[in-house]
Design a protein around this motif. Structure first.
Motif, PDB file in Angstrom:
ATOM      1  N   LEU A  37     -94.467 -88.016 -42.000  1.00 17.30           N
ATOM      2  CA  LEU A  37     -94.641 -89.237 -42.720  1.00 17.30           C
ATOM      3  C   LEU A  37     -96.169 -89.701 -42.420  1.00 17.30           C
ATOM      4  CD1 LEU A  37     -91.146 -91.127 -42.530  1.00 17.30           C
ATOM      5  CD2 LEU A  37     -92.280 -90.143 -44.528  1.00 17.30           C
ATOM      6  N   LEU A  38     -96.517 -89.463 -41.186  1.00 15.49           N
ATOM      7  CA  LEU A  38     -97.872 -89.871 -40.632  1.00 15.49           C
ATOM      8  C   LEU A  38     -98.985 -89.053 -41.546  1.00 15.49           C
ATOM      9  CD1 LEU A  38     -99.292 -91.578 -38.775  1.00 15.49           C
ATOM     10  CD2 LEU A  38     -99.321 -89.888 -36.998  1.00 15.49           C
ATOM     11  N   ALA A  39     -98.578 -87.955 -41.344  1.00 12.30           N
ATOM     12  CA  ALA A  39     -99.511 -86.758 -42.346  1.00 12.30           C
ATOM     13  C   ALA A  39     -99.610 -87.305 -43.686  1.00 12.30           C
ATOM     14  CB  ALA A  39     -99.018 -85.333 -42.065  1.00 12.30           C
ATOM     15  N   LYS A  40     -98.291 -87.780 -44.263  1.00 16.80           N
ATOM     16  CA  LYS A  40     -98.723 -88.182 -45.653  1.00 16.80           C
ATOM     17  C   LYS A  40     -99.489 -89.555 -45.858  1.00 16.80           C
ATOM     18  CE  LYS A  40     -96.783 -86.999 -48.961  1.00 16.80           C
ATOM     19  NZ  LYS A  40     -97.218 -85.978 -49.963  1.00 16.80           N
ATOM     20  N   VAL A  41     -99.246 -90.331 -45.062  1.00 16.44           N
ATOM     21  CA  VAL A  41     -99.921 -91.620 -44.947  1.00 16.44           C
ATOM     22  C   VAL A  41    -101.613 -91.342 -44.824  1.00 16.44           C
ATOM     23  CG1 VAL A  41    -100.609 -93.687 -43.495  1.00 16.44           C
ATOM     24  CG2 VAL A  41     -98.265 -93.410 -44.039  1.00 16.44           C
TER      25      VAL A  41
END
Length: 60
Positions: A37-41
């Motif tokens: 999720l952090l990478a997607k952000v």
């Protein structure tokens, strides 16, 4: 309602894990999901920065 949810989670654990859960695996799964999720952000942020840069370049 909450007891129904808790019971369904317990049924799932009993069926899949034989009643035992490996907490380290659960933690790793959560860490992997958080990392994803952090990478997607950051990917979304990069896309917005690129779009903004293109718009600014076109206006000048």
């Amino acid at each position: 309602m909450l007891s129904k949810v808790l019971n369904s989670r317990e049924d799932y654990r009993m069926g899949i894990c034989g009643g035992q859960t490996n907490l380290s695996t659960v933690r790793l799964n959560h860490a992997a999901a958080d990392g994803y999720l952090l990478a997607k952000v950051f990917q979304m942020l990069q896309q917005e920065i690129d779009l903004f840069s293109e718009e600014i370049g076109q206006r000048v």
